[in-house]
Design a protein around this motif. Structure first.
Motif, PDB file in Angstrom:
ATOM      1  N   ASP A 131       1.240  -6.714   5.982  1.00  0.00           N
ATOM      2  CA  ASP A 131       0.933  -8.118   5.726  1.00  0.00           C
ATOM      3  C   ASP A 131       1.882  -8.684   4.658  1.00  0.00           C
TER       4      ASP A 131
ATOM      5  N   GLN B 121     -11.257   3.760   1.648  1.00  0.00           N
ATOM      6  CA  GLN B 121     -12.616   3.324   1.278  1.00  0.00           C
ATOM      7  C   GLN B 121     -13.500   3.275   2.515  1.00  0.00           C
TER       8      GLN B 121
ATOM      9  N   GLU C 107      -4.104  -0.389  -6.110  1.00  0.00           N
ATOM     10  CA  GLU C 107      -5.120  -1.273  -6.705  1.00  0.00           C
ATOM     11  C   GLU C 107      -5.716  -2.204  -5.682  1.00  0.00           C
ATOM     12  N   SER C 108      -6.928  -2.671  -5.946  1.00  0.00           N
ATOM     13  CA  SER C 108      -7.553  -3.647  -5.062  1.00  0.00           C
ATOM     14  C   SER C 108      -6.762  -4.952  -5.118  1.00  0.00           C
TER      15      SER C 108
ATOM     16  N   GLU D 230       0.815  -1.213   0.000  1.00  0.00           N
ATOM     17  CA  GLU D 230       0.000   0.000   0.000  1.00  0.00           C
ATOM     18  C   GLU D 230       0.850   1.264   0.000  1.00  0.00           C
TER      19      GLU D 230
ATOM     20  N   ASP E 156      -9.609   0.021   6.545  1.00  0.00           N
ATOM     21  CA  ASP E 156      -8.748  -0.200   5.377  1.00  0.00           C
ATOM     22  C   ASP E 156      -7.878   1.036   5.174  1.00  0.00           C
ATOM     23  N   VAL E 157      -6.742   0.816   4.551  1.00  0.00           N
ATOM     24  CA  VAL E 157      -5.797   1.924   4.405  1.00  0.00           C
ATOM     25  C   VAL E 157      -6.091   2.753   3.149  1.00  0.00           C
TER      26      VAL E 157
ATOM     27  N   ARG F  58     -18.880  -3.609   5.639  1.00  0.00           N
ATOM     28  CA  ARG F  58     -17.440  -3.498   5.472  1.00  0.00           C
ATOM     29  C   ARG F  58     -16.790  -4.008   6.747  1.00  0.00           C
TER      30      ARG F  58
ATOM     31  N   TRP G 132      -8.056  -7.806  -4.473  1.00  0.00           N
ATOM     32  CA  TRP G 132      -9.009  -8.891  -4.612  1.00  0.00           C
ATOM     33  C   TRP G 132      -9.406  -9.081  -6.063  1.00  0.00           C
TER      34      TRP G 132
ATOM     35  N   ALA H 177      -4.199 -10.236   9.399  1.00  0.00           N
ATOM     36  CA  ALA H 177      -3.690  -8.911   9.758  1.00  0.00           C
ATOM     37  C   ALA H 177      -4.621  -8.232  10.766  1.00  0.00           C
TER      38      ALA H 177
ATOM     39  N   LYS I 126      -5.707 -10.528   4.833  1.00  0.00           N
ATOM     40  CA  LYS I 126      -6.282  -9.444   5.630  1.00  0.00           C
ATOM     41  C   LYS I 126      -6.873  -9.930   6.945  1.00  0.00           C
TER      42      LYS I 126
HETATM   43  N1  UDP Z   1      -5.068  -6.385   2.629  1.00  0.00           N
HETATM   44  C1  UDP Z   1      -4.208  -7.098   3.459  1.00  0.00           C
HETATM   45  N2  UDP Z   1      -3.771  -8.333   3.030  1.00  0.00           N
HETATM   46  C2  UDP Z   1      -4.123  -8.873   1.819  1.00  0.00           C
HETATM   47  C3  UDP Z   1      -5.037  -8.132   1.022  1.00  0.00           C
HETATM   48  C4  UDP Z   1      -5.477  -6.902   1.450  1.00  0.00           C
HETATM   49  O1  UDP Z   1      -3.860  -6.651   4.547  1.00  0.00           O
HETATM   50  O2  UDP Z   1      -3.694  -9.980   1.511  1.00  0.00           O
HETATM   51  C5  UDP Z   1      -5.554  -5.045   3.088  1.00  0.00           C
HETATM   52  C6  UDP Z   1      -5.328  -3.917   2.104  1.00  0.00           C
HETATM   53  O3  UDP Z   1      -4.050  -3.355   2.246  1.00  0.00           O
HETATM   54  C7  UDP Z   1      -6.436  -2.946   2.476  1.00  0.00           C
HETATM   55  C8  UDP Z   1      -7.561  -3.864   2.910  1.00  0.00           C
HETATM   56  O4  UDP Z   1      -6.957  -5.114   3.224  1.00  0.00           O
HETATM   57  O5  UDP Z   1      -6.098  -2.105   3.555  1.00  0.00           O
HETATM   58  C9  UDP Z   1      -8.620  -4.044   1.838  1.00  0.00           C
HETATM   59  O6  UDP Z   1      -8.023  -4.477   0.632  1.00  0.00           O
HETATM   60  P1  UDP Z   1      -8.470  -3.953  -0.790  1.00  0.00           P
HETATM   61  O7  UDP Z   1      -8.692  -2.484  -0.756  1.00  0.00           O
HETATM   62  O8  UDP Z   1      -7.486  -4.478  -1.765  1.00  0.00           O
HETATM   63  O9  UDP Z   1      -9.862  -4.705  -0.946  1.00  0.00           O
HETATM   64  P2  UDP Z   1     -11.239  -4.118  -1.526  1.00  0.00           P
HETATM   65  O10 UDP Z   1     -11.468  -2.803  -0.836  1.00  0.00           O
HETATM   66  O11 UDP Z   1     -11.039  -3.978  -2.970  1.00  0.00           O
HETATM   67  O12 UDP Z   1     -12.256  -5.155  -1.140  1.00  0.00           O
END
Ligand code: UDP
Ligand code: MG
Length: 317
Positions: free
Chosen positions: A43, A98, A205-206, A13, A94-95, A157, A208, A77, A74
């Motif tokens: 993580d 969002q 980027e996401s 991140e 989340d960092v 969330r 997932w 973490a 996650k």
């Molecule tokens: N994250 C993590 N480990 C992982 C995948 C994601 O700690 O293996 C963290 C990521 O840094 C973020 C949060 O989980 O802070 C949500 O991830 P992301 O924004 O990619 O997911 P989305 O919002 O698209 O569902």
């Protein structure tokens, strides 16, 4: 003064950590009656995330970080962060912004008011998300809520603020296959849902992909429902009954009209159909067995490589 621990999982991140801190700490400065500590959990990032976290912890008070030996996901973490949180209150965010920090004051008030043990955020739309992904997500929530007695809220969330009592309860659920959305609901307590609109990532980027989400959804179902096992047995029973009647029919037909030894293509179809169902049911059994296997091994949920910032030890219990 009460302490609020904010747990922030971060995986690759570098693009968002600094903006997150700037934004969120500004909001936190306006919270009265609480001190705030940040617990960033790296993580197993392969980019500059850890370097940025180290720098942040050196420059700013109230910033701690943990760093995993590899990417544990996650869920792990969040668990590690909550385990190290020392506050009477703890939040998970989340960092990527969002989870809008602007909601924190409202959430804090809700929990401090004493009427609720937890304030959790759910988004009411999925704007900016690929259509197929939202469609599958909605179907998933419908399905899991039919199959499981634990309620899993659509659009929930992981952003929530909880009392120490609830955090301890979540930590007591020490299972290896963690599906937090289910665990938060399973531990109970009074939760107030705060609604918000979907916010797009501030950068990066996401993590997932569609496939990862699909696996996550299946994990959720298996972790919180044994209904698929029942489906397997009901299906098996129904097919036994059907084949019993089919056999009676064939015998009667042979006795009354004679000459029914034809139709091997239909036979092949039936064999294929039945073996398909058998494999399907064995697959379901296998999934549960695999999860049970991992649980029985009692592997740790995460492994720390390093940690830093002020008082980086685990909370004493
Ligand atoms: N994250 C993590 N480990 C992982 C995948 C994601 O700690 O293996 C963290 C990521 O840094 C973020 C949060 O989980 O802070 C949500 O991830 P992301 O924004 O990619 O997911 P989305 O919002 O698209 O569902
Ligand atoms: Mg995100």
């Amino acid at each position: 003064m009460a302490l609020l621990s904010i747990v922030v999982p971060c995986y690759n991140e570098e693009a968002t950590v600094e903006t997150f801190y700037a934004h969120t700490s500004a909001v936190c400065a306006g919270l009265d009656g609480v001190d705030v500590e940040f617990i960033f959990v790296d993580d197993g990032s392969t980019d500059r995330t850890l370097e940025l976290l180290r720098r942040l912890a050196e420059e700013k008070p109230g910033v701690r970080w943990l760093s995993f030996s590899r990417n544990f996901g996650k869920e792990a973490a969040m668990y590690a962060g909550l385990e190290h949180a020392r506050g009477e209150l703890a939040a998970v965010m989340d960092v990527d912004l969002q989870d809008p920090p602007e909601l924190l004051p409202e959430m804090l008030e809700l929990v401090r008011g004493g009427e609720y043990d937890c304030a959790a955020v759910r988004r009411v739309d999925r704007k900016g998300e690929p259509l197929i992904r939202s469609w599958f997500a909605r179907k998933f929530y419908k399905l899991i809520n039919k199959m499981s007695r634990t309620e899993i809220v659509d659009g929930a969330r992981d952003f929530r603020l909880m009392t120490r009592q609830m955090v301890d309860a979540v930590l007591r659920v020490g299972e290896y296959n963690r599906f937090s959305k289910g665990i938060f609901s399973w531990v109970g307590f009074r939760t107030k849902w705060v609604e918000t609109e979907n916010v797009e990532r501030s950068g990066g980027e996401s993590k997932w992909s569609f496939f990862k989400l699909l696996v996550y959804a299946l994990d959720g179902i298996i972790a919180f429902s044994t209904a698929p096992l029942a489906v397997a047995s009901i299906l098996g029973l129904a097919l036994c009954a059907a084949s019993f009647f089919a056999i009676i029919f064939v015998i009667v037909r042979q006795l009354v009209w004679g000459g029914s030894a034809f139709g091997w293509p239909s036979m092949v179809c039936i064999i294929l159909f039945l073996s398909g169902i058998q494999l399907f049911c064995m697959g379901i059994l296998g999934q549960y067995l695999a999860k049970a296997y991992l649980e029985v091994k009692k592997r740790p949920i995460y492994i720390l490589r390093e940690s830093g910032g002020e008082h980086c030890d685990k909370r004493e219990t």
